[in-house]
Motif scaffolding. Structure first.
Motif, mmCIF file in Angstrom:
data_model
loop_
_atom_site.group_PDB
_atom_site.id
_atom_site.type_symbol
_atom_site.label_atom_id
_atom_site.label_comp_id
_atom_site.label_asym_id
_atom_site.label_seq_id
_atom_site.Cartn_x
_atom_site.Cartn_y
_atom_site.Cartn_z
ATOM 1 N N LEU A 22 2.680 1.927 3.662
ATOM 2 C CA LEU A 22 1.911 1.950 4.547
ATOM 3 C C LEU A 22 1.338 0.368 5.480
ATOM 4 O O LEU A 22 1.878 -0.171 4.268
ATOM 5 C CB LEU A 22 0.094 2.167 4.214
ATOM 6 N N ASP A 23 1.777 0.445 6.143
ATOM 7 C CA ASP A 23 1.841 -0.501 6.893
ATOM 8 C C ASP A 23 0.421 -0.549 7.903
ATOM 9 O O ASP A 23 1.084 0.243 9.505
ATOM 10 C CB ASP A 23 3.204 -1.443 7.114
ATOM 11 N N HIS A 30 1.011 -0.968 0.237
ATOM 12 C CA HIS A 30 -0.189 0.296 -0.172
ATOM 13 C C HIS A 30 1.231 1.234 -0.170
ATOM 14 O O HIS A 30 2.023 1.729 0.894
ATOM 15 C CB HIS A 30 -1.233 0.049 1.015
ATOM 16 N N ARG A 54 -1.970 1.525 7.690
ATOM 17 C CA ARG A 54 -2.509 0.834 6.677
ATOM 18 C C ARG A 54 -4.312 1.194 6.890
ATOM 19 O O ARG A 54 -5.279 1.460 6.453
ATOM 20 C CB ARG A 54 -2.568 -0.335 5.899
ATOM 21 N N ARG A 65 0.812 5.571 0.090
ATOM 22 C CA ARG A 65 0.153 6.699 -0.011
ATOM 23 C C ARG A 65 0.567 7.748 -0.720
ATOM 24 O O ARG A 65 1.644 8.195 0.050
ATOM 25 C CB ARG A 65 -0.448 7.064 1.081
#
Length: 578
Positions: free
Chosen positions: A540-541, A521, A545, A523
């Protein structure tokens, strides 16, 4: 697959280095955050058109670098070798594009200069983009037949068709060459027959010129030797040997000196007086005798030498006539003398082709007919297989359309026969994917009938069905979920995830249902730094996320309910990985 994208001074991006991984990567962010800048940058690296407006304010140029890792059997390896670009199978492929403020650009592939046309060919083998406003790849009718074959035609059958087509082409080429030779020979028959007659009478031999030249030189040297010997003999033995020449002179001198010798009966007193002069005269007479003997020996030697030089006086003339005739023939035909035997053989062959050409053409025409029949037979089996595969592909795609809110659409694989002049190693027909977006609407080409959103979802359905059957390792979907939500968005996300099991997928999305399906992911957001707006991207994690998906669900005010819904979506996405 795409492993790295580096962007410098592109619109709102000053410096950005993004790693990419296998599977499904989702890119999210608010509208206007700069997601399109990333896709435009990737497009530049793939050979898309460059404009001056992409350069960041205050910078002189913008640059993009895209790195790809490929399988050893990827077709790009062959293209790079064909173009002379240094590359080893298994090495990364690096595409670079620089755009200056005035709109000019330059490109490199693996650090070697490349035209934009070549960059575009390379890019077409690496990335396929499906977007709201631009469709690439599956929308191109020229690849539909290959996709149909990859879906449902055995490679062995296609190989047999290609081999039969190659045999047919080879037979036609042989026939065309034979006809051309006969036609050419017919146009110049009179000249050809006369040339064969003349050269046949001349009968040039291999390396004859060198042999004749050597003989001529030897004969010329012999002639000069004979002339010198004859001249010497003429001096020694003139025609009137009694009155001239060195022999006559020696005899005359001998007679003169003999008068100095005492005559027989001379008294003693006179004999004594003459002894002194007589002794010296006798010595001279002895020398004259020796000279006359040596002269005779010289005459004999020269006579024998002259007899040894005797030969056919016409031989030199005949040798020169032959040599000059060969050189004249070579000039006439515009070849070297040593090429005359080969020329005669060629002209005889052309004449034979004229004489027996029609019989040979008849045999070649029969071979062409047989090769064509064999090709048509193989193509008949291929057409039958394709027809069956087309029905299966239609059914498979239709099964994917309903969950994507395209239940009213009709997907059709149209197979049309080609005229014989259009037959290729791919067969005797062409295939095209058509869509009727609504009942009662006639089917038409994908890119012309469906709207942007419909087309993107249709492409997704096709990709699900054809996953893994294309050599392109990276797919990009730009807002494929535009205008849909809820269950449809969830279906889109689920299908994107399925496609990413076979190839790398990048998707720009505003849908939390799609974002939750991602393996990775990113952003995209704007920030103001030192009074300047910049676009940044951050992976993101975990919690980050979850917060991003909650924002996508609830808007700016993130609620606990939104976080709970994000957890539920993430859990559903995680189930795919178990």
């Amino acid at each position: 697959m795409l492993t790295q994208l580096s962007i410098r001074d592109m619109v709102l991006i000053e410096r950005l280095d993004l790693p990419f991984h296998p599977g499904l990567t989702v890119l999210t962010g608010e509208t206007g955050a700069g997601k399109s800048i990333l896709l435009d940058s990737l497009g530049l690296a793939l050979g898309e058109r460059a404009v001056s407006g992409v350069v960041r304010a205050g910078a002189e140029q913008a640059g993009v670098t895209a790195c790809f890792d490929l399988s050893p059997d990827h077709p790009l390896h062959d293209l790079l070798r064909e173009q002379g670009i240094g590359h080893e199978d298994g090495e990364s492929v690096v595409l670079r594009r620089v755009v200056t403020r005035d709109g000019r650009s330059r490109a490199t592939v693996n650090d070697q200069p490349a035209s934009i046309g070549l960059l575009k060919r390379v890019g077409a083998l690496l990335v396929e983009i499906q977007g709201q406003h631009e469709q690439m790849g599956l929308a191109d009718p020229s690849i539909h037949l290959d996709l149909l074959d990859a879906f449902g035609v055995a490679p062995a059958l296609r190989k047999r068709v290609r081999a039969a087509h190659a045999d047919w082409v080879s037979a036609r080429r042989a026939l065309e060459e034979a006809r051309a030779k006969v036609e050419e020979a017919a146009r110049e028959e009179e000249w050809l027959r006369q040339s064969v007659q003349d050269l046949g009478e001349l009968a040039p031999q291999q390396d004859e010129e060198n042999q004749l030249a050597a003989t001529r030189q030897s004969l010329q040297q012999g002639e000069r030797r004979a002339e010198a010997i004859a001249a010497a003999l003429a001096e020694l033995t003139p025609r009137d040997r009694r009155n001239s020449g060195p022999g006559a002179a020696l005899r005359a001198a001998t007679r003169a000196l003999q008068r100095l010798l005492p005559a027989p009966g001379t008294d003693a007193e006179e004999q004594q007086a003459a002894d002194s002069a007589a002794v010296r005269a006798q010595a001279a007479l002895d020398a004259l005798d020796q000279a006359e003997a040596a002269l005779g020996e010289a005459e004999a030697l020269l006579s024998r030498l002259a007899s040894d030089q005797d030969g056919d006086p016409r031989l030199l003339e005949q040798t020169e006539e032959r040599l000059f005739a060969l050189r004249a023939a070579a000039r006439k035909h515009g070849v070297a003398v040593l090429e005359l035997p080969a020329l005669l053989a060629e002209l005889r062959g052309r004449l034979d082709a004229l004489d027996s050409g029609q019989a040979r053409i008849g045999a070649l025409e029969q071979a062409v007919a047989e090769a064509r029949a064999a090709f048509v037979a193989e193509c008949g089996a291929l057409t039958a297989t394709r027809t069956t595969a087309a029905k299966k592909l239609e059914a498979a795609v239709m099964a994917e359309l309903k969950p994507l809110r395209l239940e009213r659409a009709r997907f059709i694989v149209q197979i049309e026969p080609l005229p014989p002049e259009g037959w290729t190693a791919r067969g005797t027909e062409q295939a095209q994917f058509l869509i009727a977006a609504n009942p009662g609407q006639p089917p038409g080409p994908l890119a012309k009938v469906a709207s942007g959103g419909e087309l993107s979802r249709l492409m997704l359905a096709l990709k699900v069905v054809l996953a893994g059957r294309s050599a392109i390792p990276t797919l990009v979907f730009d807002e494929v979920d535009s205008g849909v939500g809820g269950a449809t968005a969830a279906s889109i996300g689920e299908r994107l995830a399925r496609v990413s099991d076979a190839v790398q997928v990048l998707v720009v999305t505003h849908s939390p249902q799609v974002a939750a399906r991602g393996d990775h992911h990113l952003r995209i957001a704007k920030q103001v730094r030192a009074g300047r707006t910049e676009t940044r991207a951050e992976p993101l994690d975990g919690t980050e996320r979850r917060e991003e998906i909650a924002r996508m669900l609830a808007g700016e005010q993130i609620t606990e309910a939104a976080r709970a819904a994000a957890d539920s979506l993430l859990a559903s996405g995680a189930e795919r990985l178990l």
